[in-house]
Write an enzyme that holds these catalytic residues in place. Structure first.
Site, mmCIF file in Angstrom:
data_model
loop_
_atom_site.group_PDB
_atom_site.id
_atom_site.type_symbol
_atom_site.label_atom_id
_atom_site.label_comp_id
_atom_site.label_asym_id
_atom_site.label_seq_id
_atom_site.Cartn_x
_atom_site.Cartn_y
_atom_site.Cartn_z
ATOM 1 N N LYS A 1 -23.309 6.761 23.242
ATOM 2 C CA LYS A 1 -22.987 8.185 23.147
ATOM 3 C C LYS A 1 -21.466 8.292 23.152
ATOM 4 O O LYS A 1 -20.815 8.093 24.171
ATOM 5 C CB LYS A 1 -23.593 8.973 24.306
ATOM 6 C CG LYS A 1 -23.418 10.473 24.142
ATOM 7 C CD LYS A 1 -24.299 11.244 25.092
ATOM 8 C CE LYS A 1 -24.311 12.729 24.793
ATOM 9 N NZ LYS A 1 -23.006 13.363 24.872
ATOM 10 N N TYR B 1 0.839 -1.192 0.000
ATOM 11 C CA TYR B 1 0.000 0.000 0.000
ATOM 12 C C TYR B 1 0.883 1.255 0.000
ATOM 13 O O TYR B 1 0.663 2.188 -0.764
ATOM 14 C CB TYR B 1 -0.904 -0.023 1.234
ATOM 15 C CG TYR B 1 -1.737 1.220 1.427
ATOM 16 C CD1 TYR B 1 -3.012 1.312 0.882
ATOM 17 C CD2 TYR B 1 -1.242 2.309 2.135
ATOM 18 C CE1 TYR B 1 -3.774 2.451 1.041
ATOM 19 C CE2 TYR B 1 -1.992 3.460 2.294
ATOM 20 C CZ TYR B 1 -3.261 3.521 1.749
ATOM 21 O OH TYR B 1 -3.998 4.665 1.910
ATOM 22 N N ASP B 2 1.909 1.235 0.877
ATOM 23 C CA ASP B 2 2.795 2.396 0.994
ATOM 24 C C ASP B 2 3.499 2.703 -0.328
ATOM 25 O O ASP B 2 3.658 3.861 -0.704
ATOM 26 C CB ASP B 2 3.851 2.170 2.085
ATOM 27 C CG ASP B 2 3.207 2.104 3.461
ATOM 28 O OD1 ASP B 2 2.054 2.578 3.582
ATOM 29 O OD2 ASP B 2 3.845 1.571 4.388
ATOM 30 N N GLU C 1 -19.330 11.561 15.072
ATOM 31 C CA GLU C 1 -18.359 11.884 16.117
ATOM 32 C C GLU C 1 -16.961 11.445 15.706
ATOM 33 O O GLU C 1 -16.767 10.302 15.263
ATOM 34 C CB GLU C 1 -18.794 11.127 17.391
ATOM 35 C CG GLU C 1 -18.286 11.703 18.661
ATOM 36 C CD GLU C 1 -19.139 12.860 19.201
ATOM 37 O OE1 GLU C 1 -20.008 13.373 18.469
ATOM 38 O OE2 GLU C 1 -18.887 13.248 20.349
ATOM 39 N N ARG D 1 -19.039 21.391 15.066
ATOM 40 C CA ARG D 1 -20.395 21.787 15.438
ATOM 41 C C ARG D 1 -20.427 23.274 15.793
ATOM 42 O O ARG D 1 -21.410 23.958 15.549
ATOM 43 C CB ARG D 1 -20.850 20.926 16.610
ATOM 44 C CG ARG D 1 -22.205 21.270 17.096
ATOM 45 C CD ARG D 1 -22.641 20.328 18.216
ATOM 46 N NE ARG D 1 -23.802 20.856 18.875
ATOM 47 C CZ ARG D 1 -24.089 20.664 20.151
ATOM 48 N NH1 ARG D 1 -23.283 19.940 20.889
ATOM 49 N NH2 ARG D 1 -25.174 21.168 20.678
HETATM 50 S S1 IVH Z 1 -27.361 12.724 18.008
HETATM 51 C C1 IVH Z 1 -30.249 15.894 17.445
HETATM 52 N N1 IVH Z 1 -26.025 10.534 18.516
HETATM 53 O O1 IVH Z 1 -23.627 14.246 21.781
HETATM 54 C C2 IVH Z 1 -29.312 14.858 17.794
HETATM 55 N N2 IVH Z 1 -25.142 12.584 19.293
HETATM 56 O O2 IVH Z 1 -25.334 16.452 23.151
HETATM 57 C C3 IVH Z 1 -27.949 15.360 17.964
HETATM 58 N N3 IVH Z 1 -23.011 12.372 20.472
HETATM 59 O O3 IVH Z 1 -22.936 17.075 19.901
HETATM 60 C C4 IVH Z 1 -26.927 14.402 18.218
HETATM 61 N N4 IVH Z 1 -22.813 10.203 20.259
HETATM 62 O O4 IVH Z 1 -21.342 15.187 19.677
HETATM 63 C C5 IVH Z 1 -26.072 11.864 18.664
HETATM 64 N N5 IVH Z 1 -24.925 8.512 18.873
HETATM 65 C C6 IVH Z 1 -24.981 9.833 19.010
HETATM 66 C C7 IVH Z 1 -23.976 10.550 19.679
HETATM 67 C C8 IVH Z 1 -24.097 11.943 19.803
HETATM 68 C C9 IVH Z 1 -22.260 11.301 20.729
HETATM 69 C C10 IVH Z 1 -22.689 13.752 20.884
HETATM 70 C C11 IVH Z 1 -22.660 14.722 19.741
HETATM 71 C C12 IVH Z 1 -23.539 15.856 20.109
HETATM 72 C C13 IVH Z 1 -23.794 15.622 21.567
HETATM 73 C C14 IVH Z 1 -25.211 16.009 21.870
#
Ligand code: IVH
Length: 732
Positions: free
Chosen positions: A128, A47-48, A224, A149
């Protein structure tokens, strides 16, 4: 480089363009195979080579370097400052739930607004991820912009940096068929593979194989950017070594890496990405629900977290939360809760949004990994290489179910930078790795009675003067016989990844060192059973077990042996690389700095540390004592099965194989190390002391107590000559 350029000149432009375009699509596929499917089709080195060729060609023909070229992953020259861009649709936040009741309230609220039975509501639940939210804008499938964001309405443009993240596609893949909104995960994976096989076997020149069917004219993907815990720990130790402040957690490290003005720095940080949502989308496939959207994104080659649970009811969510909370410590990246989303987009629309968050989603947070407490005392610890680490002793506090009463302050620079004082209220975090650390002081809580920390000038244990090595942030105790260092060296020596001796814990090591029973790691093998049994919390049974474990540990992999020596900058992987390259201990001991540095994966610091360590007469002494006690660092390659199978060895194998030998006295015909090597090759065991389990004692010149003991136990004593005959070998 010149030769390469000549080669380029000899080709016609269209030939070169063909080659560039072919390399671009080939490397795109390899990226996808490697980063998305975990299934590389070619070795990294190949690949390199291809990548280097493409970089060379594109820089000679700049017009061919399209924004989606895989070469964009290696980073571009510094930006001035970040531009900002408005999000077409604001990037909202999430409401938080901290207890199951908060989640049931959320659920009932939704059922009430929608005027439906709660059991009919299906949710998609996701981890999350604790990273940085970004938006990726694809036009006709090509990544043209990436933004943070920001405040939710306006973000910073970080396109060049995001292009370096390997798992983010620079070009979306278009599935030949629309994705059914009700496909399960197994289908999705199979489908994915089919698409890729097809893509790879199609010639790009003849219409690309990546058909445009299903690609939206515009698609904003949200997700993310994260940094794995391991890479976070590595990055921090690297920063500390250079005297730079460490990042508090992987999220900060990811954010810091994304906000680099020089994207080559970002390229060197192993960031990754998981998508969880969309912004503005024009054209392409109509998406029906959160789960369907994730499938579509995945089909376009965008990574989606594998722990997502699609279309589940409320009761399943309760279990999911517990499962993820349990998995949390084992996951390679940080998560701080789960996100619960009403699955159906139609229902999402009916529910709508509040000012800054949607009504259809909620984040259910795990217990915080951060806490506030008071510093009772600041002490300094001596590591096995003499590094002095300051540690804050704390008012015990519960963080994520674990009671924390001490936290590392890394080094003196860190204490001064954070100005941590005894009596301060501080924020403690357990993140990325298990060692809790002090994040910052809560200055507003100061009473004025807090005591600033005084940097010690002497080692807390041996009292010798501390030194600051040039280019290193750590203060060091350079007294090689400092008992604190010895204690740490011994603990490292017996640890799981080193000699793996059962039963020798922290307290026992401290007793052995403090009572003067050992003054080097080699002395572990000379401890008498009685002396051991007489120690605190020991008895003859545990003493016997420990001696047994020590005996068993004597046949050891070369890589573990090297690791066990506790050389600076030499972890398990460096030890493995050295063993693989030089094959024998003698080989490593004879290698030059340059030879070591020539190994891919061994940097100048490790080469210098290993070379310096092995050159030091005291260390050489310890190594030869270890060998004299019957320790046999084996390298897989010298004891290759084929070698043991060859005809010459076959004769003596029978007499020697499985037998236990002890060597004593001076052997005239060969060194003891060589004799041991030959015996082990023949499948024998060589131990350091005579016991009822010994089969043969090989008695050289002036054999002493071992000979007497063997005679007393009725063990067969053989002369050097018989030994040579048994081996049926030349001394060389
Ligand atoms: S949905 C309207 N899904 O959490 C929905 N957010 O407080 C907006 N985040 O700024 C976000 N994992 O950085 C969503 N599975 C996930 C997430 C996620 C991490 C973070 C994201 C956002 C913050 C919202």
């Amino acid at each position: 480089m010149m030769a390469g350029r000549d080669k380029i000149m000899n080709h016609t432009t269209s030939e070169i363009e063909k080659e560039i375009s072919a390399l671009q699509s080939e490397l795109t596929i390899h990226n996808h195979q490697y980063h998305l499917l975990d299934d590389p089709l070619i070795p990294d080195a190949e690949y390199d080579v291809k990548m280097a060729r493409l970089i060379e060609l594109e820089s000679a023909h700049p017009h061919t370097s399209t924004p989606d070229s895989p070469t964009r992953r290696v980073g571009a020259p510094p930006l001035e400052i970040f531009e900002t861009a408005l999000h077409a649709i604001p990037m909202l936040g999430l409401d938080n739930a901290f207890a199951p009741e908060d989640v049931t309230d959320f659920h009932h609220r939704i059922a009430k607004i929608l005027e439906i039975n709660g059991d009919e509501i299906l949710y998609t639940v996701e981890p999350k991820l604790d990273g940085v939210a970004v938006e990726l804008k694809y036009e006709n499938g090509i990544l043209i912009q990436a933004t943070t964001r920001g405040d939710g309405f306006t973000g910073e443009v970080i396109t060049e940096n995001v292009r370096t993240i390997r798992s983010i596609p620079l070009r979306l893949i278009s599935p030949p068929n629309p994705v059914s909104p009700f496909q399960d995960d197994a289908d999705t994976r199979q489908y994915n593979r089919d698409v890729h096989e097809q893509t790879f076997s199609t010639d790009k020149q003849g219409g690309s194989g990546l058909s445009n069917y299903g690609l939206p004219a515009l698609m904003e993907i949200r997700g993310e950017v994260i940094l794995n815990k391991k890479d976070f720990a590595k990055l921090n130790s690297f920063r500390l070594e250079k005297g730079e402040p460490p990042f508090a957690n992987p999220r900060n490290a990811a954010a810091g890496s994304l906000r680099q003005l020089d994207s080559r720095i970002t390229a060197a940080r192993p960031l990754s990405f998981f998508a969880y949502g969309i912004g503005l989308v024009e054209g392409g496939q109509r998406m029906e629900s959160q789960a369907h959207m994730l499938e579509v994104l995945n089909f376009h080659g965008v990574p989606v977290n594998p722990l997502v649970k699609k279309r589940v009811t409320l009761s399943r969510i309760m279990d999911y939360y517990k499962e993820l909370e349990q998995q949390r410590p084992c996951l390679p990246y940080e998560i701080d809760g789960i996100v619960i989303k009403v699955d159906d987009f139609y229902l999402q629309n009916l529910l709508g949004i509040k000012s800054r968050s949607p009504r259809w989603a909620i984040a259910w947070k795990f217990q915080a990994m951060e806490a506030t407490t008071t510093v009772k005392e600041i002490i300094v610890q001596v590591g096995r290489t003499g590094s002095i680490t300051p540690v804050a002793l704390l008012e015990p506090v519960n963080i994520g179910g674990v009671t924390v009463s001490r936290a590392t302050l890394h080094n003196m620079d860190e204490i001064q930078r954070k100005d941590v004082r005894v009596g301060d209220r501080v924020v403690i975090i357990r993140a990325g790795d298990v060692i809790p650390k002090v994040v910052n002081v809560i200055l507003s809580s100061r009473s004025g009675r807090e005591l600033p920390f005084k940097i010690p000038s002497n080692c807390p244990v041996c009292k010798s003067e501390l030194h600051r090595i040039q280019g290193e942030a750590a203060l060091k105790c350079i007294n090689a016989s400092c008992p604190a260092q010895l204690t740490e060296r011994v603990r490292h020596f017996v640890s799981k990844s080193a000699f793996d001796v059962d039963g020798i814990g922290k307290k026992l090591v401290a007793q052995l060192v403090n009572k003067g029973l050992i003054s080097s790691v080699a002395d572990l093998f000379t401890i008498e059973e009685d002396a051991l049994a007489a120690l605190e919390r020991m008895g003859s049974k545990s003493a016997g077990n420990i001696l047994h474990a020590l005996e068993r540990s004597k046949t050891i992999d070369l890589k573990r042996f090297i690791y066990s020596l506790g050389i600076d900058h030499t972890g398990e992987s460096a030890a493995r690389l050295l063993s693989e390259k030089f094959k024998t201990l003698e080989g490593i001991m004879a290698a030059s700095r340059e030879e070591m540095e020539g190994i891919e994966g061994i940097g100048p610091k490790t080469a210098e540390a290993v070379y310096g360590f092995l050159e030091n007469p005291e260390n050489r002494m310890v190594i030869s004592q270890l060998l004299a006690h019957g320790i046999i660092p084996e390298s897989q390659s010298i004891f290759h099965p084929q070698e043991t199978m060859n005809a010459k060895n076959a004769h003596w194998e029978n007499q020697v194989q499985g037998k236990t030998f002890v060597l004593t006295g001076t052997l005239e015909k060969m060194t003891r190390v060589r004799a041991k090597e030959l015996l082990v090759r023949a499948g024998a065991k060589v131990t350091g002391s005579v016991s009822s389990k010994t089969d043969y004692l090989v008695a050289g010149e002036s054999s002493g107590t071992k000979l007497t003991k063997a005679q007393r136990l009725g063990i067969k004593v053989i002369s050097q000559e018989t030994f040579m005959e048994m081996l049926n070998t030349d001394p060389e």
